[in-house]
Design an enzyme around this catalytic site. Structure first.
Site, PDB file in Angstrom:
ATOM      1  N   ASP A 158      33.477-101.170 -36.343  1.00  0.00           N
ATOM      2  CA  ASP A 158      32.929 -99.916 -35.855  1.00  0.00           C
ATOM      3  C   ASP A 158      32.957 -99.890 -34.327  1.00  0.00           C
ATOM      4  OD1 ASP A 158      31.642 -97.405 -36.567  1.00  0.00           O
ATOM      5  OD2 ASP A 158      29.841 -98.224 -35.645  1.00  0.00           O
TER       6      ASP A 158
ATOM      7  N   ASP B  51      29.155 -90.948 -41.219  1.00  0.00           N
ATOM      8  CA  ASP B  51      28.441 -90.262 -40.133  1.00  0.00           C
ATOM      9  C   ASP B  51      28.664 -88.750 -40.130  1.00  0.00           C
ATOM     10  OD1 ASP B  51      27.110 -92.397 -38.972  1.00  0.00           O
ATOM     11  OD2 ASP B  51      28.784 -92.921 -37.660  1.00  0.00           O
TER      12      ASP B  51
ATOM     13  N   GLU C 243      38.086 -98.749 -35.781  1.00  0.00           N
ATOM     14  CA  GLU C 243      37.479 -97.414 -35.730  1.00  0.00           C
ATOM     15  C   GLU C 243      37.615 -96.931 -34.287  1.00  0.00           C
ATOM     16  OE1 GLU C 243      35.431 -94.661 -34.418  1.00  0.00           O
ATOM     17  OE2 GLU C 243      33.790 -96.112 -34.507  1.00  0.00           O
TER      18      GLU C 243
END
Length: 500
Positions: A291, A391, A338
């Site tokens: 991430d 998200d 990401e």
């Protein structure tokens, strides 16, 4: 590089979202049933969120220890079958269907796990080996201190706060059976159950994509045991915290609050902390999604104490040096970067230089701009394409927020994209458009297409997983049951049609 990345598809569904009778998804029979369902749909990947034990806010991206497993995921029925809890104790854990109630879990689940621990044989040879490995020693001491003193670690008595060797050893001895071994037991059971599930999933020809946050929580065993790796003052409080700068979506930026790394110290130490973290992830997962990957190139830092991210600045991360070290020590690790929100050429170039596949989110592809990086015509093979992530709103949730004109424009642009992909898929309603976007992702050039289970099932925003920059009401989504045969058939057909 990226020999693992073959054309295929996956489904995003976290362990917590699996159905069962005990309030939160687990590593039990429903996880095996979900894997069987993925197999029936000819899916090659199961993507999950971080498995780590959650802290305040219940976010899997904010853990008490980055290498831990979440005790909530332990299969209670397996504990019953092993004679560690009885039928009555198991039945007392049953709750009605619906979203996860973390408050109730916190007040009840550890009580049951302690009952199981009280009946566990601490001389079990595998447990003894697990303890001797020392892998979870710092975690078990940290959690024992939390049990005794509560609060965050910077409020512990100074000898424990600063990790004084003799004081820590004396404390460990005093709580060895009451707490220390309990926390080891929790991680021992979690890993035993997880590796059994992973072996089964892999036997079906399915790989597991795990998730690794860039940052760790301040109040964690990671920071407490290695304060030198973070930018802290003499009181062990952060001097700088992680954030994202102000933009059109967040005029004051997003203040994450995680302590930022002292990259100079980490590099001088050969990035040993990161190597250990990656080694653990390699054991847990087949593929690792990192991430906020671009934070390794440049990260946004805000002085501690600020209430917004407006006074932050960009600073240099370790760059390629870290990944060269990882390659030398661990070989070619299967990673997904990401890289969403990469606005500069330099940021995009950094990801390209690593060779790792990036990410595209087609939920935001249709703003009418030809250079939109998420638009199917701008997606090349070395990417993982999604309708949305944990998200984002669900696809139907976003479409339901559009007025008639906005939805009409969205439909026209999605139809144009499908035409570019040479796909004929008529749709009219918002529910049909949700499936059409799934089709668009599956038809894309991206080697890997990942569909959130909510979008496959056509769920609205009541099933949304997380709203960034909010603390309450997140991570609660749960399935009512394993998806049905009809949904598997649709996905199976799409996999065949688009050679996935």
């Amino acid at each position: 590089m990226n020999e693992w990345l073959q054309r295929g598809s996956g489904v995003l569904c976290h362990i917590s979202s699996l159905p069962n009778k005990y309030g939160i998804g687990s590593l039990g029979k429903e996880a095996y049933e979900f894997a069987d369902w993925l197999k029936s749909a000819h899916v090659k990947y199961w993507q999950i969120l971080p498995l780590s034990q959650t802290g305040y806010g219940d976010s899997p991206y904010s853990s008490v220890f980055s290498n831990s497993g979440n005790p909530y995921f332990i299969d209670l029925e397996a504990l019953r079958d092993e004679g560690l809890i009885d039928d009555e104790e198991l039945s007392n854990c049953e709750v009605t269907e619906g979203p996860i109630d973390y408050g109730a879990l916190y007040s009840t689940r550890f009580n049951v796990l302690r009952l199981a621990y009280a009946r566990f044989n601490l001389k079990d040879k595998d447990f003894v080996k697990f303890e001797k490995s020392g892998e979870f020693d710092e975690y078990a001491i940290f959690m024992s201190l939390k049990t005794r003193y509560a609060g965050s670690f910077d409020t512990f008595p100074d000898p424990y706060k600063y990790g004084e060797y003799l004081a820590i050893n004396d404390f460990k001895s005093s709580v060895y059976k009451s707490d220390y071994c309990f926390w080891l037991f929790v991680q021992f059971i979690f890993r035993k159950q997880w590796f059994k599930l992973k072996e089964y999933v892999n036997s079906l020809g399915i790989k597991i994509i795990g998730d690794m946050p860039l940052y760790v929580a301040y109040d964690s065993a990671d920071v407490w045991s290695h304060p030198e790796y973070f930018k802290l003052d003499k009181e062990l409080r952060p001097t700088e915290v992680a954030a994202t700068p102000p933009d059109n979506f967040s005029p004051k930026g997003q203040l994450w609050g995680n302590p930022v790394y002292n990259w100079e110290v980490m590099e001088a130490d050969g990035f040993e902390w990161w190597l250990g973290r990656l080694k653990n992830a390699v054991a847990l997962y087949d593929v690792i999604r990192i991430d906020h990957f671009l934070g390794f190139d440049k990260y946004f830092s805000v002085p501690a104490g600020e209430t917004t991210a407006e006074k932050g600045e960009w600073k240099q991360g370790p760059g390629l040096k870290l990944f060269m070290r990882i390659k030398r020590k661990l070989g070619d690790v299967a990673l997904i970067a990401e890289d969403l929100g990469a606005k500069s050429h330099a940021a995009a170039k950094f990801r390209e230089r690593t060779g790792f596949p990036g990410m595209k989110v087609m939920l935001f592809a249709f703003d009418g701009e030809e250079d939109n990086p998420n638009h199917p015509m701008n997606v090349s093979e070395n990417f993982v394409a999604y309708t949305g992530t944990h998200d984002n709103p669900t696809t139907l949730g976003l479409l339901n927020k559009m007025n008639g004109l906005q939805f009409s424009i969205f439909k026209d642009r999605l139809r144009e994209a499908l035409e570019i992909e040479k796909v004929v898929f008529p749709f009219s309603t918002r529910t049909e458009a949700t499936l059409a976007l799934c089709v668009c992702v599956m038809a894309s050039n991206a080697k890997l297409a990942i569909l959130p289970v909510q979008d496959l099932l056509g769920y609205d925003d009541a099933a949304r997983m997380n709203v960034p920059s909010t603390v309450h009401g997140n991570w609660r989504f749960r399935l009512f049951g394993i998806p049905d045969r009809k949904t598997a058939a649709i996905l199976r057909k799409l996999n065949k049609e688009f050679n996935r």
